[in-house]
Write a protein that holds these residues in place. Structure first.
Motif, PDB file in Angstrom:
ATOM      1  N   ASP A 177      -4.870   1.370   3.782  1.00  0.00           N
ATOM      2  CA  ASP A 177      -4.779   0.556   2.562  1.00  0.00           C
ATOM      3  C   ASP A 177      -4.886   1.414   1.301  1.00  0.00           C
ATOM      4  O   ASP A 177      -5.549   1.040   0.317  1.00  0.00           O
ATOM      5  N   SER A 236      -0.488  -4.136   5.594  1.00  0.00           N
ATOM      6  CA  SER A 236      -1.571  -4.228   6.573  1.00  0.00           C
ATOM      7  C   SER A 236      -1.259  -5.294   7.612  1.00  0.00           C
ATOM      8  O   SER A 236      -0.431  -6.189   7.387  1.00  0.00           O
ATOM      9  N   TYR A 277       0.829  -1.203   0.000  1.00  0.00           N
ATOM     10  CA  TYR A 277       0.000   0.000   0.000  1.00  0.00           C
ATOM     11  C   TYR A 277       0.865   1.257   0.000  1.00  0.00           C
ATOM     12  O   TYR A 277       2.035   1.232   0.358  1.00  0.00           O
TER      13      TYR A 277
END
Length: 454
Positions: free
Chosen positions: A166, A211, A161
């Motif tokens: 995100d 993430s 990302y």
């Protein structure tokens, strides 16, 4: 069996005299014998140290050194530098990565690094497609290490990302894109290369670029003894973004959600509060400090003294390679603390060790070895045979116990004369054994890249 006799050698428990160092054909120390007599025909050296570990490197950025020191129209920062770096990274071919890495590693060896941890995120081709061999660029960097003769921990990077929440990657980040599956495929492809001189771990790039779900997926499939590195809390803007998206500061968010332990290296960790600092120290993870890059980018200063008072572990890295000298990293580490606190000898927090040079070198050896996941950083049996021979004729080289203070805090000459890495002499009389060929290939690579960018 090969051997070196040292009049003075820094062993794990301190300085010893008349030390016979012997290593085997696999490049590991077989015996380390202090208070002995030099055997006939064995090479002798006056002052011998363990080689230092460089725990954080982006090798391709060596080609950027000196090219980003031009002021822009507005305030310059890490983020404006990053945009320049992204544009540069789009052009580099795999064979050029190898040439740049080899030159960097020669410079690191000449100054006293014998191991390096490569935080490697340029995985894809310039158009963003995967190479037929998913590990193509990682192999090239490992080949550069082999040509130079340095030990390497390859850390393929998880980079999904562009920011917290995100955010999708920008087009100029297309060469970095990787999910857990791609990173694990690289790890698997590199498995046959693992050995005394090569280890393979992983590196979630940062909390903004990977993430929690991705990191958990990656770690669940990774062998439990492999090193894990991550960028964290390098910039105040990054801290603010993390708080805005998670409600917590970066280190607190990391520790609240993942089991951080001794195999982790938290790179930079510049902006931490007292609670985060205590958690980092208590976990046994290594703080990966890169003072010359952090100074070059205007990052800030890690709170060294309170971290050491809590028993925290640290190592040093050259990161963007504005310097390739462990002496300069350690000097900047101490001097930054002195300027911030307006006092001296900051790293000497323990009453049983008052020599700052000894504190810095020995702590960085231990932390670097832990972060590398390799048996390095000590003149001891079963460890990889890495060592430095200092120039006994130089006036800045003093006899122990003052040697490390003089080595780190006196002048700017390179005092490293000879370097053994993995049981092979790679530097002799300050010259790398393959320096002419590697330097020529690097010079041609720079010329090609500059022509492409012009």
């Amino acid at each position: 069996m090969k051997a070196l006799f040292a009049c003075h050698a820094l062993l794990p428990d301190g300085w010893h005299r008349d030390v016979l160092l012997e290593w085997d054909a696999d490049g590991r120390f077989a015996a380390v014998s202090p208070d002995t007599t030099a055997p006939a025909g064995v090479e002798q050296a006056h002052y011998v140290l363990p080689g230092m570990v460089n725990l954080h490197s982006h090798s391709f950025q060596r080609a950027l050194s000196g090219l980003t020191e031009i002021a822009g129209n507005g305030p310059d920062s890490f983020w404006t530098w990053r945009d320049l770096m992204y544009r540069f990274a789009l052009h580099i071919a795999p064979e050029q990565m190898e040439a740049i890495a080899a030159q960097l590693f020669v410079e690191c060896l000449r100054h006293g690094y014998t191991s390096i941890c490569e935080f490697h995120y340029v995985h894809r081709a310039p158009d963003g497609a995967l190479y037929p061999d998913v590990a193509e660029t990682a192999r090239r960097v490992i080949d550069g290490a082999r040509h130079a003769g340095i030990g390497i921990t390859m850390l393929p990077v998880l980079y999904g990302y562009a920011g917290f929440g995100d955010a999708p990657l920008r087009d100029e980040q297309r060469r970095f894109r990787s999910g857990p599956a791609e990173v694990l495929a690289i790890v698997e492809a590199l498995e046959p290369l693992r050995g005394a001189m090569v280890e393979v771990g992983v590196a979630p790039h940062s909390l903004r670029a990977a993430s929690l779900a991705q990191i958990r997926e990656l770690l669940a499939a990774l062998p439990p003894d492999r090193p894990v590195h991550i960028h964290i809390a390098e910039q105040e803007a990054e801290v603010r973004q993390c708080v805005d998206h998670t409600g917590r500061r970066p280190l607190r968010f990391l520790y609240d959600n993942l089991a951080v332990d001794e195999r982790w290296c938290l790179v930079h960790a510049t902006h931490v509060d007292d609670g985060e600092l205590a958690a980092l120290a208590a976990s046994g993870a290594v703080a990966g400090l890169c003072p010359t890059t952090e100074a070059n980018l205007g990052d800030g200063l890690f709170p060294l003294a309170p971290f050491l008072e809590r028993g925290g572990r640290f190592g040093i890295g050259s990161d963007s390679h504005v310097s390739t000298s462990p002496v300069e990293e350690l000097r900047w580490l101490e001097y930054g603390q002195r300027l911030a606190g307006q006092r001296r000898n900051v790293a000497a927090v323990r009453q049983d060790e008052r020599r700052v040079g000894d504190v810095l070198w020995r702590a960085a050896l231990a932390g670097g070895a832990q972060a590398a996941g390799r048996q390095v950083g000590a003149l001891a049996p079963a460890h990889v045979a890495d060592l430095l021979v200092l120039d006994e004729a130089h006036p800045n080289v003093a006899a122990p116990p003052e040697l490390l203070n003089g080595f780190i805090f006196s002048g700017n000459d390179n005092l490293v004369k000879d370097v053994l890495a993995g049981g092979q002499w790679v530097v002799r009389g300050r010259e790398h054994v393959a320096q002419p060929a590697i330097a020529a290939r690097f010079s041609q690579t720079l010329a090609d890249l500059r022509e492409l960018r012009s």
